[in-house]
Design a protein around this motif. Sequence first.
Motif, PDB file in Angstrom:
ATOM      1  N   ASP A 106      34.353 -51.294   2.122  1.00 38.64           N
ATOM      2  CA  ASP A 106      34.993 -50.045   2.524  1.00 38.64           C
ATOM      3  C   ASP A 106      33.981 -48.911   2.417  1.00 38.64           C
ATOM      4  OD1 ASP A 106      35.034 -48.840  -0.187  1.00 38.64           O
ATOM      5  OD2 ASP A 106      36.556 -50.348  -0.631  1.00 38.64           O
ATOM      6  N   ASP A 107      34.380 -47.729   2.885  1.00 36.64           N
ATOM      7  CA  ASP A 107      33.455 -46.587   2.863  1.00 36.64           C
ATOM      8  C   ASP A 107      33.802 -45.600   1.753  1.00 36.64           C
ATOM      9  OD1 ASP A 107      35.730 -45.295   3.765  1.00 36.64           O
ATOM     10  OD2 ASP A 107      34.804 -44.471   5.577  1.00 36.64           O
ATOM     11  N   ASP A 108      34.580 -46.065   0.757  1.00 31.36           N
ATOM     12  CA  ASP A 108      34.910 -45.250  -0.419  1.00 31.36           C
ATOM     13  C   ASP A 108      35.600 -43.942  -0.027  1.00 31.36           C
ATOM     14  OD1 ASP A 108      34.966 -45.007  -3.217  1.00 31.36           O
ATOM     15  OD2 ASP A 108      33.094 -43.867  -3.284  1.00 31.36           O
ATOM     16  N   ALA A 109      36.454 -44.024   1.002  1.00 30.38           N
ATOM     17  CA  ALA A 109      37.256 -42.859   1.431  1.00 30.38           C
ATOM     18  C   ALA A 109      36.374 -41.634   1.698  1.00 30.38           C
ATOM     19  CB  ALA A 109      38.337 -42.530   0.391  1.00 30.38           C
ATOM     20  N   TRP A 110      35.234 -41.855   2.302  1.00 29.22           N
ATOM     21  CA  TRP A 110      34.238 -40.798   2.492  1.00 29.22           C
ATOM     22  C   TRP A 110      34.797 -39.592   3.240  1.00 29.22           C
ATOM     23  CZ3 TRP A 110      29.515 -39.211   1.044  1.00 29.22           C
ATOM     24  CH2 TRP A 110      28.816 -38.342   1.871  1.00 29.22           C
ATOM     25  N   ALA A 111      35.345 -39.781   4.426  1.00 19.83           N
ATOM     26  CA  ALA A 111      35.809 -38.653   5.234  1.00 19.83           C
ATOM     27  C   ALA A 111      36.925 -37.895   4.520  1.00 19.83           C
ATOM     28  CB  ALA A 111      36.289 -39.150   6.605  1.00 19.83           C
ATOM     29  N   GLU A 112      37.805 -38.626   3.873  1.00 24.10           N
ATOM     30  CA  GLU A 112      38.906 -37.998   3.134  1.00 24.10           C
ATOM     31  C   GLU A 112      38.360 -37.092   2.027  1.00 24.10           C
ATOM     32  OE1 GLU A 112      42.736 -39.406   0.362  1.00 24.10           O
ATOM     33  OE2 GLU A 112      41.361 -40.894   1.213  1.00 24.10           O
ATOM     34  N   LYS A 113      37.342 -37.557   1.322  1.00 25.77           N
ATOM     35  CA  LYS A 113      36.811 -36.773   0.211  1.00 25.77           C
ATOM     36  C   LYS A 113      35.978 -35.585   0.693  1.00 25.77           C
ATOM     37  CE  LYS A 113      35.521 -40.562  -2.096  1.00 25.77           C
ATOM     38  NZ  LYS A 113      35.181 -41.523  -3.176  1.00 25.77           N
ATOM     39  N   ILE A 114      35.319 -35.718   1.815  1.00 21.89           N
ATOM     40  CA  ILE A 114      34.621 -34.561   2.383  1.00 21.89           C
ATOM     41  C   ILE A 114      35.627 -33.443   2.669  1.00 21.89           C
ATOM     42  CG2 ILE A 114      33.430 -33.701   4.440  1.00 21.89           C
ATOM     43  CD1 ILE A 114      31.515 -35.122   2.641  1.00 21.89           C
ATOM     44  N   GLU A 115      36.780 -33.795   3.202  1.00 24.07           N
ATOM     45  CA  GLU A 115      37.806 -32.785   3.482  1.00 24.07           C
ATOM     46  C   GLU A 115      38.324 -32.154   2.193  1.00 24.07           C
ATOM     47  OE1 GLU A 115      38.447 -31.585   6.462  1.00 24.07           O
ATOM     48  OE2 GLU A 115      36.898 -32.979   7.171  1.00 24.07           O
ATOM     49  N   VAL A 116      38.453 -32.943   1.129  1.00 22.10           N
ATOM     50  CA  VAL A 116      38.869 -32.399  -0.170  1.00 22.10           C
ATOM     51  C   VAL A 116      37.857 -31.364  -0.652  1.00 22.10           C
ATOM     52  CG1 VAL A 116      39.159 -32.954  -2.621  1.00 22.10           C
ATOM     53  CG2 VAL A 116      40.244 -34.382  -0.887  1.00 22.10           C
ATOM     54  N   LEU A 117      36.583 -31.680  -0.517  1.00 17.73           N
ATOM     55  CA  LEU A 117      35.541 -30.751  -0.953  1.00 17.73           C
ATOM     56  C   LEU A 117      35.572 -29.462  -0.140  1.00 17.73           C
ATOM     57  CD1 LEU A 117      32.576 -33.268  -1.396  1.00 17.73           C
ATOM     58  CD2 LEU A 117      34.091 -32.348  -3.158  1.00 17.73           C
ATOM     59  N   LEU A 118      35.768 -29.590   1.155  1.00 19.71           N
ATOM     60  CA  LEU A 118      35.828 -28.396   2.004  1.00 19.71           C
ATOM     61  C   LEU A 118      37.036 -27.540   1.664  1.00 19.71           C
ATOM     62  CD1 LEU A 118      34.814 -30.034   5.399  1.00 19.71           C
ATOM     63  CD2 LEU A 118      33.446 -28.418   4.052  1.00 19.71           C
ATOM     64  N   ASP A 119      38.098 -28.167   1.190  1.00 15.64           N
ATOM     65  CA  ASP A 119      39.315 -27.450   0.832  1.00 15.64           C
ATOM     66  C   ASP A 119      39.202 -26.783  -0.535  1.00 15.64           C
ATOM     67  OD1 ASP A 119      42.033 -26.571   0.886  1.00 15.64           O
ATOM     68  OD2 ASP A 119      42.627 -28.371  -0.224  1.00 15.64           O
ATOM     69  N   LEU A 120      38.714 -27.530  -1.540  1.00  7.91           N
ATOM     70  CA  LEU A 120      38.714 -27.026  -2.915  1.00  7.91           C
ATOM     71  C   LEU A 120      37.410 -26.332  -3.300  1.00  7.91           C
ATOM     72  CD1 LEU A 120      40.619 -29.883  -4.777  1.00  7.91           C
ATOM     73  CD2 LEU A 120      41.489 -27.733  -3.859  1.00  7.91           C
ATOM     74  N   CYS A 131      22.068 -39.934   2.023  1.00 10.96           N
ATOM     75  CA  CYS A 131      22.320 -38.510   2.198  1.00 10.96           C
ATOM     76  C   CYS A 131      23.369 -38.308   3.279  1.00 10.96           C
ATOM     77  CB  CYS A 131      21.031 -37.788   2.583  1.00 10.96           C
ATOM     78  SG  CYS A 131      21.178 -35.979   2.532  1.00 10.96           S
ATOM     79  N   ALA A 132      24.215 -37.318   3.080  1.00 14.83           N
ATOM     80  CA  ALA A 132      25.181 -36.954   4.117  1.00 14.83           C
ATOM     81  C   ALA A 132      24.428 -36.555   5.385  1.00 14.83           C
ATOM     82  CB  ALA A 132      26.049 -35.805   3.628  1.00 14.83           C
ATOM     83  N   THR A 133      25.132 -36.543   6.485  1.00 12.27           N
ATOM     84  CA  THR A 133      24.508 -36.143   7.752  1.00 12.27           C
ATOM     85  C   THR A 133      24.217 -34.652   7.750  1.00 12.27           C
ATOM     86  OG1 THR A 133      26.592 -35.649   8.856  1.00 12.27           O
ATOM     87  CG2 THR A 133      25.814 -37.943   8.945  1.00 12.27           C
ATOM     88  N   ALA A 134      23.344 -34.240   8.641  1.00 13.42           N
ATOM     89  CA  ALA A 134      23.022 -32.816   8.760  1.00 13.42           C
ATOM     90  C   ALA A 134      24.275 -32.012   9.089  1.00 13.42           C
ATOM     91  CB  ALA A 134      21.947 -32.611   9.822  1.00 13.42           C
ATOM     92  N   ASP A 135      25.155 -32.567   9.911  1.00  8.76           N
ATOM     93  CA  ASP A 135      26.384 -31.863  10.265  1.00  8.76           C
ATOM     94  C   ASP A 135      27.287 -31.713   9.056  1.00  8.76           C
ATOM     95  OD1 ASP A 135      28.323 -30.765  12.289  1.00  8.76           O
ATOM     96  OD2 ASP A 135      29.502 -32.476  11.566  1.00  8.76           O
ATOM     97  N   GLU A 136      27.412 -32.762   8.254  1.00 11.41           N
ATOM     98  CA  GLU A 136      28.260 -32.679   7.051  1.00 11.41           C
ATOM     99  C   GLU A 136      27.693 -31.679   6.052  1.00 11.41           C
ATOM    100  OE1 GLU A 136      30.007 -37.259   7.127  1.00 11.41           O
ATOM    101  OE2 GLU A 136      28.026 -36.836   6.284  1.00 11.41           O
ATOM    102  N   ILE A 137      26.382 -31.667   5.889  1.00  3.79           N
ATOM    103  CA  ILE A 137      25.768 -30.704   4.978  1.00  3.79           C
ATOM    104  C   ILE A 137      25.950 -29.288   5.490  1.00  3.79           C
ATOM    105  CG2 ILE A 137      23.535 -29.913   4.076  1.00  3.79           C
ATOM    106  CD1 ILE A 137      22.766 -32.897   3.888  1.00  3.79           C
TER     107      ILE A 137
END
Length: 340
Positions: A106-120, A131-137
């Motif tokens: 699995d991908d360890d719920a990566w996209a879900e957790k990125i959204e949590v970080l952007l929210d909190l 490393c995260a992608t340039a777009d994610e960073i």
Amino acid sequence: MPTFDLRDLDAPVIGAPMAGGPSTPALAAAVTNAGGMGFLAGALLNGEKLAADIQEARSLTSGPLGVNLFVPQPNAGDPAQIEAYAAELAPLADKFGASLGEPRYDDDAWAEKIEVLLDLKPDAVSFTFGCATADEIRRLADAGIFTLGTVTTATEADIALGRGVDALVAQGPGAGGHRGTFDPTAEPAPGSLDELLADVVGRGVDVVATGGITTSEEVSRVLALGARAVQVGTAFLLADEAGTNAVHRAALVDPEFTTTGVTRAFSGRYARGLHNRFMQEHDASAPFAYPQIHHLTGPLRKAAVAAGDPHATNLWAGTDFRNATSGTAESIVARLVSAL
């Protein structure tokens, strides 16, 4: 853009994220309240649990907090090798009355957790295993979040800097837990932390040194080599606020355990821990298959802890584990900076 700056820390100490139990919201908050910056381990959690941990830690401190994520891995697992390894471990699982876990990828719920970080919006986010992608960073930066890339070689530093991280975490070979190598099947880099710092300091961003740092003398030494701060994990394993289980705590002070070793036997990826019988008997046959092997061995490791057996579970620790001390996180931070 991020407003956090490592130079603003009263104590140049970052509490390393330690997934699987030792890192807790209480520990992260306590390190921050002591003048450093505590990190939450976002790996091996779903988005809901990560959000709850961030909110709990935030309720305990108003200072800077960080979150670490494991970057999703390319699937390097060979089904036949995983099946053979499961067959090898089955008798040991039976001994503890446990069933082996499902060796899923699995991908360890990566996209879900990125959204949590952007929210909190924690103050900082670090990445391990890549490393995260340039777009994610860029998205994290737009949310005001400071980003750090964990690297073990100059080449990995080039990749992380090319994607726009704000700082580097230079992980030397003495670090406990998983090696941060980008390639899941690569042998850990042989160079020392000093050599890695020489390769990555002076790249235009601050560098955090980590790996085998448990004393104030070592903190002073790596800061003199150009690190802006240190990241320490093993030094906090015995902290009052840590979630380190009782078997792990006892092993860290047990004279039976004298050395650490790097193994893939527990997770399918290289990690350093106290050398025990499981590592001795199974490392050579363990396939490179993270997170499949992590999921496979999880119930067995949990059963071993419940049975009080330190020889059938992972005991992550860095090379200088004998310098770890019990007490509050505040007292440990004070000890680490006492020579500054």
